[in-house]
Motif scaffolding. Structure first.
Motif, PDB file in Angstrom:
ATOM      1  N   MET A   1      78.858  71.996 -18.964  1.00  9.83           N
ATOM      2  CA  MET A   1      79.091  73.425 -18.827  1.00  9.83           C
ATOM      3  C   MET A   1      80.115  73.680 -17.741  1.00  9.83           C
ATOM      4  N   ILE A   2      81.117  74.446 -18.080  1.00  9.28           N
ATOM      5  CA  ILE A   2      82.152  74.839 -17.122  1.00  9.28           C
ATOM      6  C   ILE A   2      82.244  76.355 -17.149  1.00  9.28           C
ATOM      7  N   ASP A   3      81.897  76.979 -16.040  1.00  9.34           N
ATOM      8  CA  ASP A   3      81.850  78.438 -15.931  1.00  9.34           C
ATOM      9  C   ASP A   3      82.902  78.891 -14.931  1.00  9.34           C
ATOM     10  N   ILE A   4      83.852  79.683 -15.388  1.00 13.02           N
ATOM     11  CA  ILE A   4      84.915  80.186 -14.523  1.00 13.02           C
ATOM     12  C   ILE A   4      84.472  81.508 -13.899  1.00 13.02           C
ATOM     13  N   ARG A   5      84.544  81.579 -12.566  1.00 12.19           N
ATOM     14  CA  ARG A   5      84.258  82.821 -11.847  1.00 12.19           C
ATOM     15  C   ARG A   5      85.595  83.377 -11.346  1.00 12.19           C
ATOM     16  N   ASP A 180      78.130  63.136 -12.145  1.00  5.82           N
ATOM     17  CA  ASP A 180      76.770  62.943 -12.635  1.00  5.82           C
ATOM     18  C   ASP A 180      76.374  64.234 -13.350  1.00  5.82           C
ATOM     19  N   PRO A 181      76.058  64.184 -14.651  1.00  2.00           N
ATOM     20  CA  PRO A 181      75.751  65.427 -15.379  1.00  2.00           C
ATOM     21  C   PRO A 181      74.594  66.227 -14.799  1.00  2.00           C
ATOM     22  N   SER A 182      73.729  65.591 -14.001  1.00  2.00           N
ATOM     23  CA  SER A 182      72.582  66.307 -13.448  1.00  2.00           C
ATOM     24  C   SER A 182      72.929  67.086 -12.181  1.00  2.00           C
ATOM     25  N   ARG A 183      74.143  66.883 -11.651  1.00  2.00           N
ATOM     26  CA  ARG A 183      74.492  67.513 -10.381  1.00  2.00           C
ATOM     27  C   ARG A 183      75.300  68.780 -10.599  1.00  2.00           C
ATOM     28  N   HIS A 184      75.510  69.510  -9.500  1.00  2.00           N
ATOM     29  CA  HIS A 184      76.233  70.777  -9.523  1.00  2.00           C
ATOM     30  C   HIS A 184      77.545  70.611  -8.759  1.00  2.00           C
ATOM     31  N   LEU A 185      78.650  70.812  -9.452  1.00  2.00           N
ATOM     32  CA  LEU A 185      79.970  70.734  -8.849  1.00  2.00           C
ATOM     33  C   LEU A 185      80.571  72.127  -8.791  1.00  2.00           C
ATOM     34  N   TYR A 186      81.323  72.375  -7.732  1.00  2.00           N
ATOM     35  CA  TYR A 186      82.015  73.655  -7.601  1.00  2.00           C
ATOM     36  C   TYR A 186      83.417  73.372  -7.099  1.00  2.00           C
ATOM     37  N   LEU A 187      84.396  73.896  -7.825  1.00  2.00           N
ATOM     38  CA  LEU A 187      85.808  73.620  -7.565  1.00  2.00           C
ATOM     39  C   LEU A 187      86.549  74.924  -7.354  1.00  2.00           C
ATOM     40  N   VAL A 188      87.458  74.944  -6.364  1.00  2.97           N
ATOM     41  CA  VAL A 188      88.369  76.083  -6.180  1.00  2.97           C
ATOM     42  C   VAL A 188      89.789  75.528  -6.072  1.00  2.97           C
ATOM     43  N   PRO A 189      90.679  75.896  -7.006  1.00  2.00           N
ATOM     44  CA  PRO A 189      92.079  75.465  -6.940  1.00  2.00           C
ATOM     45  C   PRO A 189      92.958  76.537  -6.304  1.00  2.00           C
ATOM     46  N   SER A 190      94.104  76.110  -5.790  1.00  2.00           N
ATOM     47  CA  SER A 190      95.037  77.075  -5.188  1.00  2.00           C
ATOM     48  C   SER A 190      96.060  77.576  -6.193  1.00  2.00           C
ATOM     49  N   ALA A 191      96.071  76.992  -7.393  1.00  2.00           N
ATOM     50  CA  ALA A 191      97.007  77.402  -8.441  1.00  2.00           C
ATOM     51  C   ALA A 191      96.344  77.155  -9.794  1.00  2.00           C
ATOM     52  N   ARG A 192      96.973  77.596 -10.845  1.00  2.00           N
ATOM     53  CA  ARG A 192      96.388  77.484 -12.185  1.00  2.00           C
ATOM     54  C   ARG A 192      96.215  76.017 -12.585  1.00  2.00           C
ATOM     55  N   VAL A 193      95.026  75.694 -13.082  1.00  4.56           N
ATOM     56  CA  VAL A 193      94.714  74.336 -13.544  1.00  4.56           C
ATOM     57  C   VAL A 193      93.917  74.424 -14.840  1.00  4.56           C
ATOM     58  N   LEU A 194      93.807  73.285 -15.524  1.00  6.28           N
ATOM     59  CA  LEU A 194      92.917  73.128 -16.660  1.00  6.28           C
ATOM     60  C   LEU A 194      91.824  72.151 -16.256  1.00  6.28           C
ATOM     61  N   VAL A 195      90.568  72.544 -16.419  1.00  4.46           N
ATOM     62  CA  VAL A 195      89.422  71.705 -16.075  1.00  4.46           C
ATOM     63  C   VAL A 195      88.740  71.328 -17.381  1.00  4.46           C
ATOM     64  N   THR A 209      78.391  71.752 -14.425  1.00  6.39           N
ATOM     65  CA  THR A 209      77.225  70.874 -14.495  1.00  6.39           C
ATOM     66  C   THR A 209      77.158  70.321 -15.913  1.00  6.39           C
ATOM     67  N   GLY A 210      76.407  69.225 -16.102  1.00  9.96           N
ATOM     68  CA  GLY A 210      76.262  68.633 -17.427  1.00  9.96           C
ATOM     69  C   GLY A 210      77.467  67.850 -17.894  1.00  9.96           C
ATOM     70  N   GLU A 211      78.417  67.570 -17.007  1.00  8.32           N
ATOM     71  CA  GLU A 211      79.635  66.837 -17.369  1.00  8.32           C
ATOM     72  C   GLU A 211      79.610  65.442 -16.751  1.00  8.32           C
ATOM     73  N   ALA A 212      79.979  64.426 -17.541  1.00  7.31           N
ATOM     74  CA  ALA A 212      80.031  63.055 -17.038  1.00  7.31           C
ATOM     75  C   ALA A 212      81.341  62.760 -16.312  1.00  7.31           C
ATOM     76  N   ALA A 213      82.356  63.572 -16.569  1.00  7.96           N
ATOM     77  CA  ALA A 213      83.643  63.433 -15.890  1.00  7.96           C
ATOM     78  C   ALA A 213      84.380  64.752 -16.007  1.00  7.96           C
ATOM     79  N   ILE A 214      85.206  65.038 -15.032  1.00 13.02           N
ATOM     80  CA  ILE A 214      86.061  66.217 -15.117  1.00 13.02           C
ATOM     81  C   ILE A 214      87.500  65.778 -14.874  1.00 13.02           C
ATOM     82  N   THR A 215      88.372  66.228 -15.743  1.00 16.50           N
ATOM     83  CA  THR A 215      89.805  65.980 -15.589  1.00 16.50           C
ATOM     84  C   THR A 215      90.480  67.297 -15.292  1.00 16.50           C
TER      85      THR A 215
END
Length: 230
Positions: A1-5, A180-195, A209-215
């Motif tokens: 799950m990737i939720d954009i705020r 780790d899909p069981s953990r909670h990651l939070y990312l803030v970029p300074s410019a437009r990105v694709l996650v 959360t729920g992701e085994a890898a993020i690119t």
């Protein structure tokens, strides 16, 4: 799950000397949908005017990480610590049984920073503060570990099962982080990105959360700050 705020949806408080955006409920901003993300409780995006700052105030039982984006922040606390943290570097404070501290922008320019609070795993611990410079080139195209709950990592130590990381990407470049899909990651970029193919704009929050890898692919030169927490 990737939720954009989206940045425009964040809480906002303009005090004149301080222009703050709140990713999670904080102070006068209340949003029952954004009370935190895993053990991450606060992520404030602060702009602090020159020659101003936060006067002495107390904290307890919270891990507080400050990532300086531009300018510098000067710290002093009731433990006798003093220090200046410039752009790109990090300071941490384990509030433990209680500490009073002050944070001032003593520079002739505006300072911008992220202040991140993570729930402590050691309530009632002795309070502690630390800062560390990090070579900026180590972040080029890679995530550099900045703070960790594992003292063996050799970076700034916090009393929480969490990792704080930073990276810089050139336009067109990408970086992959094993998650780790069981953990909670939070990312803030300074410019437009694709996650993982999902678009996020500058200063948006990306809850993962729920992701085994993020690119993360950068559409423009970007600075990334990532927290990996339980």
């Amino acid at each position: 799950m990737i939720d954009i705020r989206p940045f425009a949806s964040l809480g906002h408080a303009d005090h004149g000397w301080l222009d703050a955006r709140h990713h999670f409920s904080f102070a006068g901003y209340h949003d029952l949908r954004r009370l935190g993300w895993g053990s991450i409780r606060v992520w404030n995006d602060d702009r602090i005017a020159a020659k101003t700052g936060f006067p002495p105030h107390p904290h307890r039982d919270m891990e507080i990480i400050t990532y300086v984006r531009t300018g510098a922040i000067s710290h002093q606390d009731s433990m006798g610590n003093c220090g200046r943290t410039p752009a790109g570097d990090v300071q941490v404070m384990s509030a433990g049984t209680g500490v009073r501290h002050a944070e001032y922008n003593l520079e002739d320019e505006e300072t911008t920073l992220f202040q991140i609070w993570i729930e402590t795993d050691k309530p009632g611990a002795e309070p502690n503060w630390g800062m560390m410079p990090f070579p900026k080139e180590a972040r080029d195209g890679n995530f550099q570990l900045l703070a960790s709950g594992d003292p063996g990592d050799g970076v700034l130590s916090i009393n929480a099962d969490a990792r704080v990381l930073g990276a810089t990407l050139k336009a067109g470049d990408a970086v992959t982080y094993a998650a780790d899909p069981s953990r909670h990651l939070y990312l803030v970029p300074s410019a437009r990105v694709l996650v993982n193919g999902v678009a996020a704009n500058a200063r948006d929050g990306v809850a993962i959360t729920g992701e085994a890898a993020i690119t993360i692919g950068a559409e423009a030169d970007a600075e990334l700050v990532l927290v990996d927490a339980r």
